[in-house]
Structures are given as structure tokens and as C-alpha cells.
Design an enzyme around this catalytic site. Structure first.
Site, PDB file in Angstrom:
ATOM      1  N   ASN A   7      68.288  39.078  72.555  1.00  0.00           N
ATOM      2  CA  ASN A   7      66.883  38.830  72.242  1.00  0.00           C
ATOM      3  C   ASN A   7      66.341  37.923  73.347  1.00  0.00           C
ATOM      4  OD1 ASN A   7      64.426  38.140  71.215  1.00  0.00           O
ATOM      5  ND2 ASN A   7      65.199  37.269  69.301  1.00  0.00           N
ATOM      6  N   ARG A  95      66.468  43.353  71.111  1.00  0.00           N
ATOM      7  CA  ARG A  95      65.341  43.187  70.199  1.00  0.00           C
ATOM      8  C   ARG A  95      64.053  43.200  71.025  1.00  0.00           C
ATOM      9  NH1 ARG A  95      62.292  37.988  68.219  1.00  0.00           N
ATOM     10  NH2 ARG A  95      60.939  38.995  66.724  1.00  0.00           N
ATOM     11  N   HIS A 184      58.561  41.823  62.292  1.00  0.00           N
ATOM     12  CA  HIS A 184      59.739  41.568  61.444  1.00  0.00           C
ATOM     13  C   HIS A 184      60.276  42.854  60.814  1.00  0.00           C
ATOM     14  CE1 HIS A 184      57.729  37.419  60.701  1.00  0.00           C
ATOM     15  NE2 HIS A 184      58.704  37.241  61.565  1.00  0.00           N
ATOM     16  N   LEU A 213      60.113  35.044  54.847  1.00  0.00           N
ATOM     17  CA  LEU A 213      59.486  33.723  54.990  1.00  0.00           C
ATOM     18  C   LEU A 213      60.336  32.846  55.899  1.00  0.00           C
ATOM     19  CD1 LEU A 213      58.702  33.076  51.205  1.00  0.00           C
ATOM     20  CD2 LEU A 213      57.024  33.677  52.957  1.00  0.00           C
ATOM     21  N   GLY A 214      60.066  32.920  57.194  1.00  0.00           N
ATOM     22  CA  GLY A 214      60.713  32.009  58.142  1.00  0.00           C
ATOM     23  C   GLY A 214      59.616  31.173  58.766  1.00  0.00           C
ATOM     24  N   ASN A 215      59.863  30.679  59.972  1.00  0.00           N
ATOM     25  CA  ASN A 215      58.781  29.977  60.660  1.00  0.00           C
ATOM     26  C   ASN A 215      57.623  30.933  60.906  1.00  0.00           C
ATOM     27  OD1 ASN A 215      57.842  27.544  61.521  1.00  0.00           O
ATOM     28  ND2 ASN A 215      59.590  27.178  62.855  1.00  0.00           N
ATOM     29  N   ARG A 245      51.347  28.901  62.448  1.00  0.00           N
ATOM     30  CA  ARG A 245      50.327  29.938  62.680  1.00  0.00           C
ATOM     31  C   ARG A 245      49.392  30.054  61.481  1.00  0.00           C
ATOM     32  NH1 ARG A 245      54.524  34.634  64.206  1.00  0.00           N
ATOM     33  NH2 ARG A 245      56.112  33.170  64.876  1.00  0.00           N
ATOM     34  N   GLU A 337      65.248  32.219  51.692  1.00  0.00           N
ATOM     35  CA  GLU A 337      66.642  32.088  51.250  1.00  0.00           C
ATOM     36  C   GLU A 337      66.985  30.682  50.756  1.00  0.00           C
ATOM     37  OE1 GLU A 337      69.053  33.414  54.597  1.00  0.00           O
ATOM     38  OE2 GLU A 337      67.710  35.117  54.865  1.00  0.00           O
ATOM     39  N   ASN A 338      66.222  29.693  51.222  1.00  0.00           N
ATOM     40  CA  ASN A 338      66.650  28.299  50.977  1.00  0.00           C
ATOM     41  C   ASN A 338      65.732  27.460  50.121  1.00  0.00           C
ATOM     42  OD1 ASN A 338      69.082  28.216  52.661  1.00  0.00           O
ATOM     43  ND2 ASN A 338      67.649  28.669  54.313  1.00  0.00           N
ATOM     44  N   GLU A 388      69.149  40.199  61.200  1.00  0.00           N
ATOM     45  CA  GLU A 388      68.495  41.097  62.159  1.00  0.00           C
ATOM     46  C   GLU A 388      69.467  41.548  63.250  1.00  0.00           C
ATOM     47  OE1 GLU A 388      65.352  38.050  61.947  1.00  0.00           O
ATOM     48  OE2 GLU A 388      64.009  39.653  62.574  1.00  0.00           O
TER      49      GLU A 388
HETATM   50  P1  AMP Z   1      63.698  30.996  60.146  1.00  0.00           P
HETATM   51  O1  AMP Z   1      62.547  31.195  61.096  1.00  0.00           O
HETATM   52  O2  AMP Z   1      63.988  32.197  59.297  1.00  0.00           O
HETATM   53  O3  AMP Z   1      64.924  30.444  60.820  1.00  0.00           O
HETATM   54  O4  AMP Z   1      63.224  29.864  59.111  1.00  0.00           O
HETATM   55  C1  AMP Z   1      63.007  28.546  59.530  1.00  0.00           C
HETATM   56  C2  AMP Z   1      62.313  27.759  58.426  1.00  0.00           C
HETATM   57  O5  AMP Z   1      63.056  27.839  57.210  1.00  0.00           O
HETATM   58  C3  AMP Z   1      62.195  26.273  58.699  1.00  0.00           C
HETATM   59  O6  AMP Z   1      61.067  25.944  59.477  1.00  0.00           O
HETATM   60  C4  AMP Z   1      62.086  25.675  57.302  1.00  0.00           C
HETATM   61  O7  AMP Z   1      60.728  25.618  56.920  1.00  0.00           O
HETATM   62  C5  AMP Z   1      62.787  26.688  56.422  1.00  0.00           C
HETATM   63  N1  AMP Z   1      64.042  26.172  55.884  1.00  0.00           N
HETATM   64  C6  AMP Z   1      65.264  26.164  56.450  1.00  0.00           C
HETATM   65  N2  AMP Z   1      66.164  25.590  55.630  1.00  0.00           N
HETATM   66  C7  AMP Z   1      65.502  25.210  54.520  1.00  0.00           C
HETATM   67  C8  AMP Z   1      65.871  24.539  53.298  1.00  0.00           C
HETATM   68  N3  AMP Z   1      67.130  24.170  53.056  1.00  0.00           N
HETATM   69  N4  AMP Z   1      64.896  24.323  52.388  1.00  0.00           N
HETATM   70  C9  AMP Z   1      63.623  24.702  52.614  1.00  0.00           C
HETATM   71  N5  AMP Z   1      63.225  25.333  53.738  1.00  0.00           N
HETATM   72  C10 AMP Z   1      64.140  25.580  54.673  1.00  0.00           C
END
Ligand code: AMP
Length: 402
Positions: A7, A95, A184, A213-215, A245, A337-338, A388
Site C-alpha cells: 500500500n 492497494r 473502503h 469506522l476507522g479514522n 474529515r 471493533e473496539n 484488507e
Molecule cells: P483505523 O483507521 O481502522 O486503524 O482506526 C483508528 C481509530 O480507531 C482511532 O483513531 C481510534 O479512534 C479508534 N480506536 C482504536 N482503538 C480503540 C479503542 N480501544 N477504543 C475506541 N476507539 C479505538
């Protein structure tokens, strides 16, 4: 069978070497700050084994070439390399963020495909140039190894015009390809397939709402296994509120800010991309910080979480109408996930729409693809960890017929 997944961004290269048979990563890492005075390479080898190690080196990487060269050296190092030489690599999967309208599926890379990826640069000026360099360097450093391009946009190419056209003059679509593409896609496809397995139904019979739901964050409405609608648009700036964003806003806001603050359009775009979303509302883009601040009584942090989950609910609601029948809603990626609280707020009080949550399952999700809804819930709510890299490796194997 070993597949290298690359990537390449504008100033970074993320990579993972996977065993495609069992999906396990053997090595992974990231080269960062390519082109700066000082760069870094973080590498992990023999992942998951007793010999697992991690190392970080700091040195300048003037171009992607030097970065990739160093990665290859680490992979084939006589002492700590995970392979003997590059002939052990059966294929390379890249990617690619944007495939425009031409690429609706992963494809083996040749000069024509490479040119096709270059042609889409106007639609993804921050991403596709880095991908092109990554491919060129990989071709040079891995002569004879076949390479595949896997596009973030391709899963969404099944949308109908009513979903992908914007309400702007049609000529803009004809002339410049202005339309909704969605992103995505690799993640949405991966978790949708895992969800189908969990539900015990063929993917072509599944109606799903996938919530990545990531950054960066997006939703996808999947009808009979295919993308029917998605929240991101021409670029990954649209849709729901993300870490930094803005997501969908009234388009008139851009001209208004330019006017009032004397900013250029590109300055406003930079602000909407890097200083908006959760960060713009409360100063933090990480949900972990936001929860800490909520506990401390920070009202802006409360507002940020309320706004973000409110917007996700709006999309889920509209997708329920678009799909008519929904088998499952799937949460994935860093937040999905978290963050049980985010999930709980998103799915609260939806019993009339067939969503009945199980509080205990939600707060104690065991990291396997599984339901966090009650057994009697007509619509299942699942949490599935995305992967991914594995999806790209699987696509690479399939395209190359390995
Ligand atoms: P990603 O882009 O999928 O790696 O997601 C990153 C985002 O996941 C971070 O900016 C956090 O907001 C969120 N995140 C990661 N770990 C946790 C956690 N243990 N609890 C809540 N949010 C989390």
C-alpha cells in the site's frame, strides 16, 4: 504460497507478506516520511511465532525506491529474513485507492493497467501517484513476479446511476467523471463475505449494512451481495463525520468560509480534511481520548460523539429504506471493533426496526465474527474484524489463478 501486499502512499509504503493458505502475516511494516530529511522503517518479522521481532531504523529515504529496496533487504536477510529470495513470492497485490469507472474488479497489472491508474490521478491526486510509483518500483525490484491492482472503489461499481449521480449538471459527469465512487470497498467486501458465512447464507442472498469506522469511515448498503449505495462520494471526504474529515456538509459552506476568512478553496479543503470531523468539534480525533474527556465532563467531547453516532444512524436508517429487508448490520475497523459505547449509541432504541442489542455481548465481544444483538433480534448486529491485506492477497491469488 506467499503474497506481498503493498500500500504505497504519497510519502509512505505499508507492506505485509502473507501466507495465502492460512491468511497469516509473516512480516509487515511501514516506511514513512519518504522524501524528507529523515525517514523511518518499522518492520516486524516472523509474526506470531516464537522468533517474532520488531525493529525500527531511522535514515533518509529520498524516494520510494530506496524505501522498497530496504524492505526487500529485510525480507531476504540471511539471518532475520522470512524468505530466502524473491522467487518465494508468488504474487504482489497493490492497494489502489481510486479505480475510476474503468476498474470494477481486481486486475493483473500490465502497462495498459498502469496507464489506467495514472489516468485516474485527477480524481485521487493524493493517492494514485504514490500507487503508480509503488508499482513501478515493485516491478523493478521483483522482476518476473506478477502483480495485481486491487481498488478501494471497485466493490462499489455495482451502484446504479440513481445512487452514484450527484444533483449537478450532467456534463460534469460526462466531462470529468464527477460522481459517487465510494471507498473502503475491500473492507466492506471482506466483512460482508464473513457476515454471509456467519449467517449461513450465500452472499448473493444477503442484504447487509456494513459500517467501517476507522479514522476514515464509511457505510455501504449491500443488496443481494452487491453494493447498492455507499456514503463516501467523489473523494473520501464525504459521508459520515470522521476523525478529522467533515463528511457531508452543505456545499455552500465552502464559498462562505472563503469569503469570510479570506481563505482559498484549497485551504478550506485542507481544513475540511485535516482539522474537521471529531477533531474540529472537540480537538481530538481519537475515540479513546474522547471517552476519557467525556468522563472528565468535557461537553464538546460529548457533542462530538453525539454528532458522529447521530450521522451513522441517519445513514443506517436510509439504507434500511433502500434495502427494504436487512439481514445484518456489521461493525468493523478501529472504532467499530473496539468501541462498544459507539456501537451501543448507534443501535439504541431501534427495536421497532428489528434491532435488539444484547448489552453483555456488545461489551464483551470476543473478537471472532459474531453477533452482539440478542438471539431474538430479527436483524443481526455483528462485529467482524476487517483484514484488507488478506482480502488483497486473496484477490491476488484469484486473479493470477494461483
Ligand atoms: P483505523 O483507521 O481502522 O486503524 O482506526 C483508528 C481509530 O480507531 C482511532 O483513531 C481510534 O479512534 C479508534 N480506536 C482504536 N482503538 C480503540 C479503542 N480501544 N477504543 C475506541 N476507539 C479505538
Amino acid at each position: 504460497m506467499k503474497i506481498l501486499v503493498i500500500n504505497a502512499g504519497s510519502s509512505s509504503i505499508k507492506y505485509q507478506l502473507l501466507d495465502a493458505k492460512d491468511g497469516c502475516a509473516l512480516a509487515s511494516g511501514i516506511v514513512e516520511r519518504i522524501g524528507d530529511d529523515m525517514g523511518s522503517l518499522t518492520h516486524k518479522g516472523f509474526i506470531g511465532s516464537a522468533n517474532e521481532y520488531k525493529e525500527k531504523m531511522e535514515c533518509p529515504f529520498p524516494t520510494h525506491r530506496e524505501g522498497m529496496h530496504e524492505v526487500v533487504k529485510l525480507l531476504v536477510d540471511p539471518e532475520k529474513g522470512v524468505i530466502k529470495d524473491h522467487s518465494e513470492i508468488s504474487g504482489i497485490g497493490h492497494r489502489i485507492v481510486h479505480g475510476g469507472e474503468r476498474f470494477y474488479a481486481p486486475v493483473e497489472i500490465d502497462e495498459d493497467v498502469l496507464q489506467g491508474i495514472r489516468d485516474v490521478i485527477p480524481l485521487a491526486p493524493l493517492h494514485n501517484p504514490g500507487h503508480v510509483i509503488g508499482i513501478e518500483v515493485a516491478m523493478e525490484l521483483f522482476p518476473g513476479v506478477r502483480q495485481v491492482a486491487v481498488f478501494d472503489t471497485s466493490f462499489h461499481q455495482t451502484m446504479e446511476p440513481k445512487a452514484y449521480q450527484f444533483g449537478v449538471p450532467y456534463e460534469l459527469y460526462e466531462e470529468f467523471g464527477i460522481r459517487r465512487y465510494g471507498f473502503h470497498g475491500t473492507s466492506h467486501k471482506f466483512v460482508a463475505r464473513e457476515a454471509a458465512k456467519y449467517l449461513g447464507k450465500p452472499m448473493e442472498e444477503c442484504n447487509l449494512v456494513t459500517v467501517h469506522l476507522g479514522n476514515g469511515a464509511s457505510l455501504c448498503a449491500i443488496k443481494n451481495g452487491k453494493c447498492y449505495d455507499t456514503s463516501m462520494g467523489l473523494t473520501p471526504l464525504g459521508g459520515i463525520i470522521m476523525g478529522t474529515r467533515c463528511g457531508d456538509i452543505d456545499p455552500a459552506i465552502i464559498g462562505f468560509i472563503c469569503d469570510k476568512k479570506g481563505m482559498s478553496v484549497s485551504e478550506v479543503e485542507h481544513m475540511l480534511t485535516h482539522d474537521s470531523g471529531l477533531k474540529g468539534i472537540c480537538g481530538s480525533n481519537d475515540l479513546r481520548d474522547i471517552h476519557t474527556r467525556i468522563e472528565e465532563g468535557d461537553e464538546r467531547a460529548v457533542l462530538a460523539l453525539e454528532m458522529a453516532t447521530h450521522r451513522v444512524r441517519q445513514f443506517i436508517g436510509s439504507y434500511f429504506f433502500e434495502l427494504g429487508r436487512v439481514d445484518a448490520v456489521i461493525f468493523t475497523a478501529g472504532i467499530g471493533e473496539n468501541d462498544p459505547e459507539y456501537r451501543a449509541k448507534t443501535c439504541a432504541d431501534l427495536e421497532n426496526f428489528g434491532i435488539v442489542m444484547d448489552k453483555d455481548k456488545n461489551w464483551n465481544w470476543d473478537r471472532t465474527p459474531s453477533a452482539i444483538s440478542a438471539d431474538e433480534s430479527p436483524v443481526k448486529v455483528l462485529v467482524i474484524a476487517t483484514n484488507e491485506e488478506l482480502e488483497i492477497a486473496n484477490d491476488t491469488v484469484a486473479v493470477l489463478g494461483l
